[in-house]
Design an enzyme around this catalytic site. Structure first.
Site, PDB file in Angstrom:
ATOM      1  N   ARG A   1      -8.526   3.844 -14.229  1.00 30.82           N
ATOM      2  CA  ARG A   1      -8.387   4.348 -12.857  1.00 30.82           C
ATOM      3  C   ARG A   1      -9.048   5.716 -12.648  1.00 30.82           C
ATOM      4  O   ARG A   1      -9.515   6.014 -11.550  1.00 30.82           O
ATOM      5  CB  ARG A   1      -6.917   4.400 -12.444  1.00 30.82           C
ATOM      6  CG  ARG A   1      -6.296   3.002 -12.314  1.00 30.82           C
ATOM      7  CD  ARG A   1      -4.897   3.058 -11.716  1.00 30.82           C
ATOM      8  NE  ARG A   1      -4.929   3.477 -10.320  1.00 30.82           N
ATOM      9  CZ  ARG A   1      -4.529   4.663  -9.879  1.00 30.82           C
ATOM     10  NH1 ARG A   1      -4.067   5.575 -10.738  1.00 30.82           N
ATOM     11  NH2 ARG A   1      -4.595   4.957  -8.605  1.00 30.82           N
TER      12      ARG A   1
ATOM     13  N   GLU B   1       4.552  -6.483   0.923  1.00 29.98           N
ATOM     14  CA  GLU B   1       3.994  -6.768  -0.401  1.00 29.98           C
ATOM     15  C   GLU B   1       3.905  -5.527  -1.287  1.00 29.98           C
ATOM     16  O   GLU B   1       2.807  -5.090  -1.651  1.00 29.98           O
ATOM     17  CB  GLU B   1       2.582  -7.357  -0.244  1.00 29.98           C
ATOM     18  CG  GLU B   1       2.521  -8.657   0.531  1.00 29.98           C
ATOM     19  CD  GLU B   1       1.087  -9.048   0.863  1.00 29.98           C
ATOM     20  OE1 GLU B   1       0.174  -8.219   0.693  1.00 29.98           O
ATOM     21  OE2 GLU B   1       0.879 -10.187   1.292  1.00 29.98           O
ATOM     22  N   PRO B   2       5.019  -4.935  -1.673  1.00 33.01           N
ATOM     23  CA  PRO B   2       4.934  -3.800  -2.603  1.00 33.01           C
ATOM     24  C   PRO B   2       4.545  -4.260  -3.996  1.00 33.01           C
ATOM     25  O   PRO B   2       5.014  -5.283  -4.478  1.00 33.01           O
ATOM     26  CB  PRO B   2       6.366  -3.240  -2.589  1.00 33.01           C
ATOM     27  CG  PRO B   2       7.219  -4.429  -2.259  1.00 33.01           C
ATOM     28  CD  PRO B   2       6.399  -5.279  -1.321  1.00 33.01           C
TER      29      PRO B   2
ATOM     30  N   GLY C   1       0.794  -1.228   0.000  1.00 31.95           N
ATOM     31  CA  GLY C   1       0.000   0.000   0.000  1.00 31.95           C
ATOM     32  C   GLY C   1       0.817   1.265   0.000  1.00 31.95           C
ATOM     33  O   GLY C   1       0.273   2.356   0.201  1.00 31.95           O
TER      34      GLY C   1
ATOM     35  N   TYR D   1     -11.613   5.853  -9.740  1.00 30.79           N
ATOM     36  CA  TYR D   1     -11.167   6.552  -8.530  1.00 30.79           C
ATOM     37  C   TYR D   1     -10.929   8.048  -8.709  1.00 30.79           C
ATOM     38  O   TYR D   1     -10.498   8.706  -7.777  1.00 30.79           O
ATOM     39  CB  TYR D   1      -9.837   5.953  -8.034  1.00 30.79           C
ATOM     40  CG  TYR D   1      -9.790   4.463  -7.901  1.00 30.79           C
ATOM     41  CD1 TYR D   1     -10.697   3.779  -7.094  1.00 30.79           C
ATOM     42  CD2 TYR D   1      -8.822   3.710  -8.555  1.00 30.79           C
ATOM     43  CE1 TYR D   1     -10.640   2.402  -6.960  1.00 30.79           C
ATOM     44  CE2 TYR D   1      -8.751   2.342  -8.434  1.00 30.79           C
ATOM     45  CZ  TYR D   1      -9.670   1.691  -7.634  1.00 30.79           C
ATOM     46  OH  TYR D   1      -9.610   0.330  -7.497  1.00 30.79           O
TER      47      TYR D   1
ATOM     48  N   CYS E   1     -17.442   4.889 -26.039  1.00 30.74           N
ATOM     49  CA  CYS E   1     -18.759   5.524 -26.022  1.00 30.74           C
ATOM     50  C   CYS E   1     -19.247   5.648 -24.584  1.00 30.74           C
ATOM     51  O   CYS E   1     -20.240   5.016 -24.185  1.00 30.74           O
ATOM     52  CB  CYS E   1     -19.748   4.720 -26.866  1.00 30.74           C
ATOM     53  SG  CYS E   1     -19.396   4.813 -28.624  1.00 30.74           S
ATOM     54  N   GLU E   2     -18.548   6.425 -23.799  1.00 29.66           N
ATOM     55  CA  GLU E   2     -18.869   6.707 -22.399  1.00 29.66           C
ATOM     56  C   GLU E   2     -18.443   8.123 -22.081  1.00 29.66           C
ATOM     57  O   GLU E   2     -17.285   8.487 -22.319  1.00 29.66           O
ATOM     58  CB  GLU E   2     -18.126   5.745 -21.456  1.00 29.66           C
ATOM     59  CG  GLU E   2     -18.556   4.303 -21.527  1.00 29.66           C
ATOM     60  CD  GLU E   2     -19.896   4.050 -20.840  1.00 29.66           C
ATOM     61  OE1 GLU E   2     -20.336   4.899 -20.047  1.00 29.66           O
ATOM     62  OE2 GLU E   2     -20.501   2.997 -21.121  1.00 29.66           O
TER      63      GLU E   2
ATOM     64  N   ARG F   1       2.467  -1.632  -6.538  1.00 30.25           N
ATOM     65  CA  ARG F   1       2.441  -0.331  -7.225  1.00 30.25           C
ATOM     66  C   ARG F   1       3.804   0.366  -7.133  1.00 30.25           C
ATOM     67  O   ARG F   1       4.282   0.951  -8.107  1.00 30.25           O
ATOM     68  CB  ARG F   1       1.364   0.536  -6.568  1.00 30.25           C
ATOM     69  CG  ARG F   1       1.161   1.892  -7.211  1.00 30.25           C
ATOM     70  CD  ARG F   1       0.370   2.822  -6.281  1.00 30.25           C
ATOM     71  NE  ARG F   1      -0.768   2.172  -5.682  1.00 30.25           N
ATOM     72  CZ  ARG F   1      -1.997   2.205  -6.177  1.00 30.25           C
ATOM     73  NH1 ARG F   1      -2.229   2.861  -7.287  1.00 30.25           N
ATOM     74  NH2 ARG F   1      -2.984   1.592  -5.543  1.00 30.25           N
TER      75      ARG F   1
END
Length: 432
Positions: free
Chosen positions: A331, A291-292, A249, A335, A362-363, A294
């Site tokens: 993302r 646990e890296p 994290g 987010y 198409c969004e 990102r």
């Protein structure tokens, strides 16, 4: 100058990654294009490994969270750097196995592992299974018994720590789909139940308090909570918990305003809490795992796009349309994540424009970012979105039947494809 140290500007005023001209990469491989710098990935792996070795006296392991970016070449690199691997599905296990990654260095996570996935983990000899709930514990015991195997497990614990981050990526609090709660006694019940089982060996505990965290205090508090629980387990059951996985994290710099904690500083401060807590509680210091994901892959990657139309709405905003979008980077849609944008052919110029980078789906919500500051931008330009090495390719989709882009790895001034671009034929491969 840029948020990632693997980026620079050459004498043509072009953006480079790992010393390779991004304009030339776009011409050679096409766009959209993910580009990863192998040197930066290895440097990040080594930094984490050196740090955990230094502060825990060799009693620790870095496991790369492969959900951030998983492919055979990434697994090979991580294996060569001596890291373990955090896997969350049969697909991630299979990818690692096919790459020759040692199964005994894999940690299998997930809140709802299927019987088929558990069977595959048992078959391949995954080193640790991180058990999320009592239902899984019972299923694992039955399947391990049938396979005549003893499985080493960790329990995922909710330490009740607020990570001060986006609510969708806060996973350490009691109201979460992940893990066993301390407050309700559920976690201790699971420990006592595991102690009675013949084919399951409880060797450790795991926690993960969230993602993209910039403060050290939540990590310190989580370590303290978990060590107190380890002491409680010892007192109530006599069991010695040998391993403590403190999760990942760690935040990275997506835009210049982000100010992530130096990872070495994180390791030092959390290790001090671990050592002091163990001494105070009278317990042996467990083997520490982190646990890296990102923070290893994210800064090492960029995505290249070609600009199509530019639509200026006076007194409202300027939309710059690219040949990718939410299918290769969801993302922002998920987010509202921020990114830095660079016009690859004018990378050293001043940022004089504010634009909204729009995808081709198409969004209306298919955007990469709003009000992004960038150099003068024109139709046909190649633009780079930075720090996309994590959770971009891994979260990509074929929405609107758009093929996924290729992934190119650069090293020592050279480039190679590590994931091929999908073709139109690939899109219908499983259609009947």
């Amino acid at each position: 100058m840029f948020i990632s140290e693997c980026l620079s500007v050459n004498d043509k005023n072009h953006l480079t990654i790992g010393g390779v001209d991004t304009i030339e990469l776009a011409e050679k491989y096409g766009t959209p294009l993910y580009v990863m710098d192998e040197g930066q990935i290895r440097k990040n792996c080594r930094m984490f490994r050196h740090s955990i070795d230094s502060y825990y006296g060799g009693k620790g392991l870095v496991t790369y969270a492969s959900k951030a970016f998983s492919c055979k070449e990434m697994c090979r690199i991580v294996a060569e750097e001596g890291l373990g691997l955090d896997v969350v599905s049969a697909g991630e296990i299979y990818t690692a196995v096919q790459a020759g990654f040692p199964a005994d260095r894999m940690f299998f996570h997930g809140n709802n592992k299927t019987p088929q996935e558990i069977a595959y983990a048992l078959e391949t000899g995954v080193g640790r299974i991180v058990v999320d709930n009592l239902t899984e514990l019972e299923l694992l015991e039955k399947m391990a018994c049938a396979a005549e195997k003893t499985v080493k497990i960790l329990f995922r614990i909710k330490p009740g720590v607020d990570a001060h981050t986006h609510s969708f990526v806060r996973t350490g609090q009691i109201d979460s789909k992940f893990g066993l709660a301390l407050e309700t006694g559920e976690a201790m019940e699971a420990v006592k139940q595991a102690a009675k089982l013949k084919n399951v060996e409880l060797v450790g505990l795991h926690c993960h308090i969230g993602s993209q965290i910039f403060d050290i205090e939540p990590f310190e508090h989580a370590a303290e909570v978990m060590l107190n629980f380890i002491a409680q387990i010892k007192e109530e059951t006599g069991l010695t918990i040998q391993e403590l996985d403190l999760g990942g994290g760690f935040g990275i710099k997506y835009v210049p305003e982000n100010d992530p904690v130096p990872y070495d500083g994180y390791m030092e401060r959390v290790s001090e809490v671990v050592k002091k807590s163990c001494q105070k509680l009278g317990i042996e210091q467990p083997f520490i795992i982190i646990e890296p994901g990102r923070s290893i892959a994210g800064p090492a990657g960029i995505t290249l796009y070609k600009v199509g139309s530019i639509k200026n709405i006076p007194n409202v905003r300027t939309y710059v349309a690219i040949d990718g979008g939410m299918t290769d980077n969801p993302r922002y849609a998920l987010y509202q994540s921020e990114y830095e944008l660079v016009v690859a052919g004018r990378a050293g110029d001043a940022r004089t424009q504010s634009i909204t980078l729009a995808g081709k789906c198409c969004e209306s919500g298919d955007l990469i970012g709003k009000d992004m500051s960038t150099q003068e931008i024109q139709e046909g330009d190649i633009v780079a979105v930075l720090a996309t090495g994590a959770y971009n390719y891994s979260m990509a989709s074929n929405y609107n039947r758009i093929p996924r882009p290729a992934v190119v790895m650069v090293k020592d001034g050279a480039s190679r494809i590590i994931i091929k671009r999908e073709s139109l034929e690939d899109l219908i491969r499983n259609d009947i």
